[in-house]
Design an enzyme around this catalytic site. Structure first.
Site, PDB file in Angstrom:
ATOM      1  N   LYS A 105      -3.111  -1.264 -10.230  1.00 32.88           N
ATOM      2  CA  LYS A 105      -2.458  -0.144  -9.531  1.00 32.88           C
ATOM      3  C   LYS A 105      -3.132  -0.035  -8.060  1.00 32.88           C
ATOM      4  CE  LYS A 105      -0.617   1.506 -13.866  1.00 32.88           C
ATOM      5  NZ  LYS A 105      -0.949   2.654 -14.969  1.00 32.88           N
TER       6      LYS A 105
ATOM      7  N   GLN B 106      -4.601   7.072 -16.994  1.00 30.20           N
ATOM      8  CA  GLN B 106      -4.462   5.869 -17.723  1.00 30.20           C
ATOM      9  C   GLN B 106      -4.414   6.225 -19.283  1.00 30.20           C
ATOM     10  OE1 GLN B 106      -3.397   2.874 -16.124  1.00 30.20           O
ATOM     11  NE2 GLN B 106      -3.006   2.362 -18.429  1.00 30.20           N
TER      12      GLN B 106
ATOM     13  N   ASP C 130       4.099   9.283 -13.185  1.00 31.47           N
ATOM     14  CA  ASP C 130       4.194   8.446 -14.246  1.00 31.47           C
ATOM     15  C   ASP C 130       5.506   8.894 -15.104  1.00 31.47           C
ATOM     16  OD1 ASP C 130       2.786   6.166 -14.817  1.00 31.47           O
ATOM     17  OD2 ASP C 130       1.102   7.194 -15.786  1.00 31.47           O
TER      18      ASP C 130
END
Ligand code: NAP
Length: 291
Positions: free
Chosen positions: A53, A97, A120
């Protein structure tokens, strides 16, 4: 003849589009978008995902930062950092994460993320907005699948889409998105309690495998001419590779692909689109924050 839904090529194209937009912004003297990532512990796969990322952020001209916490960080400490990120005006969006260590309640952490920076798309507010068809940050993997289907003009209206898996990050949102106006699929969701699974998957014009089981989908489970989207990612040992492993999906491609009209390869299918969708969400967050 089977055709490839080439995630790698599509992701490159979209990255170039984002990079162009960022170049135009910085040429006007504006700061570039900033994506932050929070990672807890030393899980190898999570480290790789976060590194990828970061790499992609830099490729499109974003700035990025990674906030690393030890495995035994408390939930309170993590929540305090999330509050900090929520309030930092230089951070447009951030991700936490997953998975988190067992002693931390993931939902508490997700709920603490400001919906405005939740690139997200995992917070209840963004999921609610998505379900209502309102403007929202759509979770990256389902968003990537939608992008692939659109960019390759895959016909979806009136098609029977069978989604294998009902997770919050893949199965449930992709089922919702494809059933909505615009895609207009008729959607069936299957999960671990579904009976006669192969009977159902054989009815799929579009089969989405997000089950988390290596090469689970076999030729007898797919209909002739189906569109096949393989979300699965599994590392398996392979001595012939320099890395010592290779990546396989949830589908046994060597026997299923020839039956299909379109397939996503693994690797190079859904994976690259997932990262690029996160970049798109970050750019969207940046543009919202500039207004
Ligand atoms: P997950 O949370 O483990 O969910 C798996 C789903 O499959 C669950 O809904 C489960 O049902 C269902 N399932 C499990 N065994 C089954 C069976 N035998 N028959 C029918 N359904 C079954 O997985 P996920 O997070 O959605 O991820 C799925 C896969 O995609 C994984 O391989 C993951 O690594 C990969 N992934 C890839 C990307 C990418 O960027 N390409 C992104 C995210 C995930 P229950 O709900 O009943 O347990």
């Amino acid at each position: 003849m089977v055709q490839l839904l080439d995630g790698k090529a599509t992701a490159l194209q979209i990255k170039e589009e984002i990079a162009n937009e960022v170049r135009q912004l910085t040429a006007k003297g504006m700061r570039p978008p900033h994506l932050a990532a929070v990672i807890v512990g030393n899980d190898g796969a999570s480290q790789t995902y976060v590194a990828n990322k970061e790499k992609s952020s830099h490729e499109v001209g974003f700035t990025s930062s990674v906030y690393r916490f030890s495995e035994n960080t408390t939930e309170e400490e993590l929540l305090r950092s999330i509050e900090f990120l929520n309030n930092d005006p230089d951070i447009d969006g951030f991700i936490v994460q997953l998975p988190l260590p067992k002693h931390i309640n993931e939902q508490h952490v997700i709920n603490a993320i400001s919906p405005d920076k939740d690139v997200d798309g995992f917070t209840p507010i963004n999921i609610g907005r998505m379900v209502l068809g309102e403007d929202s940050y759509v979770p990256a993997t389902p968003m990537g699948i939608c992008t692939l289907l659109k960019r390759y003009n895959v016909e979806t209206a009136g098609k029977h889409c069978v989604v294998l898996g009902r997770s919050n990050i893949v199965g449930t949102p992709i089922a919702n998105l494809l059933s909505r106006k615009g895609f207009d699929c008729t959607v069936t969701i299957c999960h671990s309690k579904t009976k006669n699974l192969a009977e159902i998957t054989r009815q799929a014009d579009i089969l989405i495998a997000a089950i988390g089981k290596p090469e689970f989908v076999t030729a007898d489970m797919a209909k002739e001419g189906a569109v096949l989207v393989d979300v699965g990612i599994h590392r398996i040992p392979d001595e012939t590779k320099k890395s010592g492993y290779r990546i396989i999906g949830d589908v046994k491609h060597n026997e299923v692909d020839t039956k299909c009209s379109w397939v996503t390869p693994v690797p190079g299918g859904v994976g690259p689109l997932t990262i690029v969708s996160l970049m798109e969400n970050t750019l969207k967050a940046y543009n919202r924050h500039q207004k």
